[in-house]
Write a protein that holds these residues in place. Structure first.
Motif, PDB file in Angstrom:
ATOM      1  N   ALA A 109       6.275  -5.497   1.491  1.00  0.00           N
ATOM      2  CA  ALA A 109       4.990  -4.838   1.741  1.00  0.00           C
ATOM      3  C   ALA A 109       4.399  -4.419   0.408  1.00  0.00           C
ATOM      4  O   ALA A 109       5.130  -4.111  -0.537  1.00  0.00           O
ATOM      5  CB  ALA A 109       5.188  -3.618   2.633  1.00  0.00           C
ATOM      6  N   ALA A 110       3.082  -4.410   0.316  1.00  0.00           N
ATOM      7  CA  ALA A 110       2.418  -4.050  -0.943  1.00  0.00           C
ATOM      8  C   ALA A 110       1.188  -3.224  -0.663  1.00  0.00           C
ATOM      9  O   ALA A 110       0.549  -3.357   0.380  1.00  0.00           O
ATOM     10  CB  ALA A 110       2.037  -5.306  -1.718  1.00  0.00           C
ATOM     11  N   ASN A 115      -4.883   1.513  -9.213  1.00  0.00           N
ATOM     12  CA  ASN A 115      -4.964   0.213  -9.871  1.00  0.00           C
ATOM     13  C   ASN A 115      -3.607  -0.419 -10.163  1.00  0.00           C
ATOM     14  O   ASN A 115      -3.524  -1.419 -10.857  1.00  0.00           O
ATOM     15  CB  ASN A 115      -5.800   0.290 -11.151  1.00  0.00           C
ATOM     16  CG  ASN A 115      -6.366  -1.068 -11.523  1.00  0.00           C
ATOM     17  OD1 ASN A 115      -6.847  -1.785 -10.666  1.00  0.00           O
ATOM     18  ND2 ASN A 115      -6.291  -1.431 -12.781  1.00  0.00           N
ATOM     19  N   ASP A 116      -2.526   0.152  -9.649  1.00  0.00           N
ATOM     20  CA  ASP A 116      -1.203  -0.451  -9.755  1.00  0.00           C
ATOM     21  C   ASP A 116      -0.788  -0.934  -8.366  1.00  0.00           C
ATOM     22  O   ASP A 116      -1.201  -0.372  -7.353  1.00  0.00           O
ATOM     23  CB  ASP A 116      -0.166   0.555 -10.261  1.00  0.00           C
ATOM     24  CG  ASP A 116      -0.368   0.919 -11.722  1.00  0.00           C
ATOM     25  OD1 ASP A 116      -1.122   0.222 -12.419  1.00  0.00           O
ATOM     26  OD2 ASP A 116       0.235   1.908 -12.158  1.00  0.00           O
ATOM     27  N   TYR A 139       3.738  -2.536 -10.208  1.00  0.00           N
ATOM     28  CA  TYR A 139       3.150  -3.497 -11.138  1.00  0.00           C
ATOM     29  C   TYR A 139       1.982  -2.818 -11.830  1.00  0.00           C
ATOM     30  O   TYR A 139       1.018  -2.405 -11.192  1.00  0.00           O
ATOM     31  CB  TYR A 139       2.668  -4.739 -10.386  1.00  0.00           C
ATOM     32  CG  TYR A 139       1.888  -5.706 -11.257  1.00  0.00           C
ATOM     33  CD1 TYR A 139       2.529  -6.441 -12.245  1.00  0.00           C
ATOM     34  CD2 TYR A 139       0.527  -5.868 -11.094  1.00  0.00           C
ATOM     35  CE1 TYR A 139       1.824  -7.320 -13.043  1.00  0.00           C
ATOM     36  CE2 TYR A 139      -0.191  -6.749 -11.890  1.00  0.00           C
ATOM     37  CZ  TYR A 139       0.466  -7.463 -12.856  1.00  0.00           C
ATOM     38  OH  TYR A 139      -0.238  -8.331 -13.657  1.00  0.00           O
ATOM     39  N   ASN A 140       2.075  -2.659 -13.143  1.00  0.00           N
ATOM     40  CA  ASN A 140       1.000  -2.087 -13.944  1.00  0.00           C
ATOM     41  C   ASN A 140       0.096  -3.244 -14.343  1.00  0.00           C
ATOM     42  O   ASN A 140       0.444  -4.064 -15.197  1.00  0.00           O
ATOM     43  CB  ASN A 140       1.570  -1.379 -15.172  1.00  0.00           C
ATOM     44  CG  ASN A 140       0.505  -0.717 -16.007  1.00  0.00           C
ATOM     45  OD1 ASN A 140      -0.548  -1.286 -16.240  1.00  0.00           O
ATOM     46  ND2 ASN A 140       0.803   0.475 -16.490  1.00  0.00           N
ATOM     47  N   THR A 147       7.878  -2.218 -13.124  1.00  0.00           N
ATOM     48  CA  THR A 147       8.833  -1.128 -13.336  1.00  0.00           C
ATOM     49  C   THR A 147       9.500  -0.845 -11.997  1.00  0.00           C
ATOM     50  O   THR A 147       8.812  -0.648 -10.992  1.00  0.00           O
ATOM     51  CB  THR A 147       8.152   0.143 -13.840  1.00  0.00           C
ATOM     52  OG1 THR A 147       7.409  -0.164 -15.014  1.00  0.00           O
ATOM     53  CG2 THR A 147       9.160   1.241 -14.126  1.00  0.00           C
ATOM     54  N   ARG A 148      10.832  -0.780 -12.001  1.00  0.00           N
ATOM     55  CA  ARG A 148      11.544  -0.435 -10.766  1.00  0.00           C
ATOM     56  C   ARG A 148      11.400   1.066 -10.521  1.00  0.00           C
ATOM     57  O   ARG A 148      11.602   1.863 -11.441  1.00  0.00           O
ATOM     58  CB  ARG A 148      13.007  -0.839 -10.855  1.00  0.00           C
ATOM     59  CG  ARG A 148      13.703  -0.684  -9.527  1.00  0.00           C
ATOM     60  CD  ARG A 148      15.124  -1.222  -9.548  1.00  0.00           C
ATOM     61  NE  ARG A 148      15.632  -1.158  -8.200  1.00  0.00           N
ATOM     62  CZ  ARG A 148      16.229  -2.135  -7.580  1.00  0.00           C
ATOM     63  NH1 ARG A 148      16.424  -3.272  -8.213  1.00  0.00           N
ATOM     64  NH2 ARG A 148      16.661  -1.995  -6.360  1.00  0.00           N
ATOM     65  N   LEU A 149      11.086   1.443  -9.303  1.00  0.00           N
ATOM     66  CA  LEU A 149      10.932   2.843  -8.939  1.00  0.00           C
ATOM     67  C   LEU A 149      12.239   3.359  -8.362  1.00  0.00           C
ATOM     68  O   LEU A 149      12.938   2.634  -7.628  1.00  0.00           O
ATOM     69  CB  LEU A 149       9.798   3.025  -7.921  1.00  0.00           C
ATOM     70  CG  LEU A 149       8.429   2.532  -8.396  1.00  0.00           C
ATOM     71  CD1 LEU A 149       7.409   2.656  -7.270  1.00  0.00           C
ATOM     72  CD2 LEU A 149       7.965   3.301  -9.611  1.00  0.00           C
TER      73      LEU A 149
END
Length: 151
Positions: A109-110, A115-116, A139-140, A147-149
């Protein structure tokens, strides 16, 4: 559309506004404008063709071609290995490879936050069985990096 709006605006009071056209043309993504349309405008529209530096702007296809800011009007499509940004005409605006641990996953899911892009979940196939993944990535878009959260 942006190009047409600029030209309509300028023609409304050409004597006063013509001097702003060079600066305004910097905002046009000429790489997204049909090249035949542009060639026709250069031949038939004296105001457009007369804008200082317009030929160079049209030729410089790299300008704005890979803008890293996600637009509200864009569609994000996640394949098993990549994330695609599409405009509403389904033209690919940009592509980014997913992080290795998300590649091959299905059911992710996204969403877009500031803006990321945040991508979560997914399932991966292991020996004919599906294993649920507990992971989230950010995703920046301006840096084109993932970057993994922490969970």
């Amino acid at each position: 559309q942006v190009l047409e709006v600029i030209m309509l605006w300028a023609r409304h009071n050409l004597e006063e506004r013509e001097g702003h056209l060079e600066e305004l043309m910097e905002c046009v993504r000429f790489s997204n404008v049909d090249q035949n349309y542009l060639a026709n405008m250069m031949e038939t529209d004296k105001v457009f063709a007369g804008v200082s530096g317009i030929k160079e702007l049209i030729k410089d296809q790299s300008r704005h071609a890979n803008s890293r800011q996600i637009q509200q009007e864009e569609i994000l499509f996640l394949s098993q290995n990549d994330m695609y940004r599409l405009d509403f005409r389904f033209n690919c605006v940009d592509t980014s490879s997913l992080p290795q641990s998300l590649q091959g996953s299905v059911g992710t899911a996204a969403c877009v936050v500031d803006n990321d892009v945040i991508v979560t979940g997914g399932h991966e196939s292991q020996s004919q069985a599906w294993r649920s993944q507990s992971q989230a990535w950010r995703y920046n878009s301006s840096l084109n990096s993932w970057t993994r959260l922490a969970f």
